[in-house]
Structures are given as C-alpha cells and as structure tokens.
Design a protein around this motif. Structure first.
Motif, PDB file in Angstrom:
ATOM      1  N   THR A  77       0.848  -1.187   0.000  1.00 59.88           N
ATOM      2  CA  THR A  77       0.000   0.000   0.000  1.00 59.88           C
ATOM      3  C   THR A  77       0.880   1.232   0.000  1.00 59.88           C
ATOM      4  O   THR A  77       2.005   1.204   0.471  1.00 59.88           O
ATOM      5  CB  THR A  77      -0.917   0.063   1.243  1.00 59.88           C
ATOM      6  N   LYS A  80       0.411   6.493   3.911  1.00 59.32           N
ATOM      7  CA  LYS A  80      -0.686   7.425   4.173  1.00 59.32           C
ATOM      8  C   LYS A  80      -0.154   8.853   4.126  1.00 59.32           C
ATOM      9  O   LYS A  80       0.965   9.124   4.517  1.00 59.32           O
ATOM     10  CB  LYS A  80      -1.317   7.149   5.545  1.00 59.32           C
ATOM     11  N   ALA A  83      -0.382   9.737  -0.570  1.00 63.53           N
ATOM     12  CA  ALA A  83      -1.112   9.127  -1.667  1.00 63.53           C
ATOM     13  C   ALA A  83      -2.395   9.891  -2.004  1.00 63.53           C
ATOM     14  O   ALA A  83      -3.391   9.308  -2.365  1.00 63.53           O
ATOM     15  CB  ALA A  83      -1.436   7.678  -1.328  1.00 63.53           C
ATOM     16  N   ASP A 124      -7.556  10.208  -0.883  1.00 68.26           N
ATOM     17  CA  ASP A 124      -6.470   9.232  -0.754  1.00 68.26           C
ATOM     18  C   ASP A 124      -6.711   8.151  -1.801  1.00 68.26           C
ATOM     19  O   ASP A 124      -7.744   7.488  -1.795  1.00 68.26           O
ATOM     20  CB  ASP A 124      -6.483   8.637   0.649  1.00 68.26           C
ATOM     21  N   SER A 126      -5.581   5.278  -2.180  1.00 73.01           N
ATOM     22  CA  SER A 126      -5.722   3.913  -1.670  1.00 73.01           C
ATOM     23  C   SER A 126      -7.144   3.638  -1.197  1.00 73.01           C
ATOM     24  O   SER A 126      -7.528   2.488  -1.030  1.00 73.01           O
ATOM     25  CB  SER A 126      -4.725   3.647  -0.552  1.00 73.01           C
TER      26      SER A 126
END
Length: 154
Positions: A77, A80, A83, A124, A126
């Motif tokens: 991933t 944070k 992204a 974000d 993700s």
C-alpha cells in the motif's frame, strides 16, 4: 531470451488470475515485464550464490536491503498522507511531460483534473475502490464531445 519468455508467461498468468487485462504494448505492461525479469534474475543470482557459497554477490537493490542484506518487504500500500491526488498529480504530470508529447500531456492533465473534481483533490488514492472507479468511468463516458475545450470541464 529465456528470462523474457518466462516473464511474459508469468505476467499473463498473474493478470489472468486477477481478472485483469493489460495490452502488451502499454507502458504499464512493459514495466510489469521489467519487474518480473528483475525478480527472475535475482532468484537466479541467489541460486548461483548459494551454490558457490558467495552470499550477496550481485544483489538487486530493488529486492535486497544493502544494509541488512535481507529481502525487502513487498510494498502493498502507498504510505498514508503521500497518496492523495493533489500530492501525486504534479509527479504524474512531470513524468508524462517527459515521456509523451504535448497532446498526451494535455489529455492526462485534463483527466487528472476530472479525477480531482470527481473524487476530491485531497482524496487518498488507496481509498478509491473498484466501484468508485467504475462510477468515474461511467461519468467519463457521459461527457459531451470536445469537453476538453469547455471551461466548465476544466
């Protein structure tokens, strides 16, 4: 050519298992093949080094941490905070400016502007799931012709 053939077979299998399609003439497919070739080369080097009792000779730094000599954990991933569309958009546009012509750059810039409007600038990436992407694609299909020339779609 054996590694290239193995990489192509591996790529087709991985894509099929995940239900994905990727045309062989796209940059993403080329990058996938390059990464698989690097992994296969590293496995071969590891086997040779194990047999010859010469550990860590010729390690590929993409896979091996040079300090600890341990395999790197796979990146699953994005970190944070880094992204978000507003952070990644300039990086993507800079890469596109180098690899494509002015027309390709303009198309990508327009698409990223539409994405920012649809998902939000601080979204974000993700957190964008498959359903959201399908909705975005449907929205793109409903854009009027020549939308790139209309200020309300900029």
């Amino acid at each position: 050519m054996i590694i290239q053939d193995a990489a192509n077979v591996n790529a087709r299998l991985m894509l099929k298992q995940r239900g994905l399609t990727l045309a062989p003439d796209t940059p993403a497919y080329t990058k996938l093949i390059r990464r698989i070739r690097e992994a296969l080369t590293q496995v071969h080097l590891d086997a040779v080094n194990l047999y010859a009792n010469t550990p860590a000779q010729g390690d590929n730094l993409f896979f091996i941490d040079p300090v600890t000599q341990e395999p790197k954990a796979p990146l699953t991933t994005a970190p944070k905070g880094d992204a978000t569309l507003d952070v990644l958009k300039p990086m993507v546009l800079n890469e596109v400016r180098v690899t494509r012509g002015p027309k390709g750059y303009a198309k990508m810039a327009h698409t990223l502007n539409l994405m920012s409007g649809f998902f939000g600038k601080s979204a974000d990436i993700s957190s964008i799931d498959r359903q959201k992407v399908i909705l975005f694609r449907e929205a793109l299909e409903n854009l009027p012709s020549n939308a790139t020339k209309r200020p309300q779609y900029d």
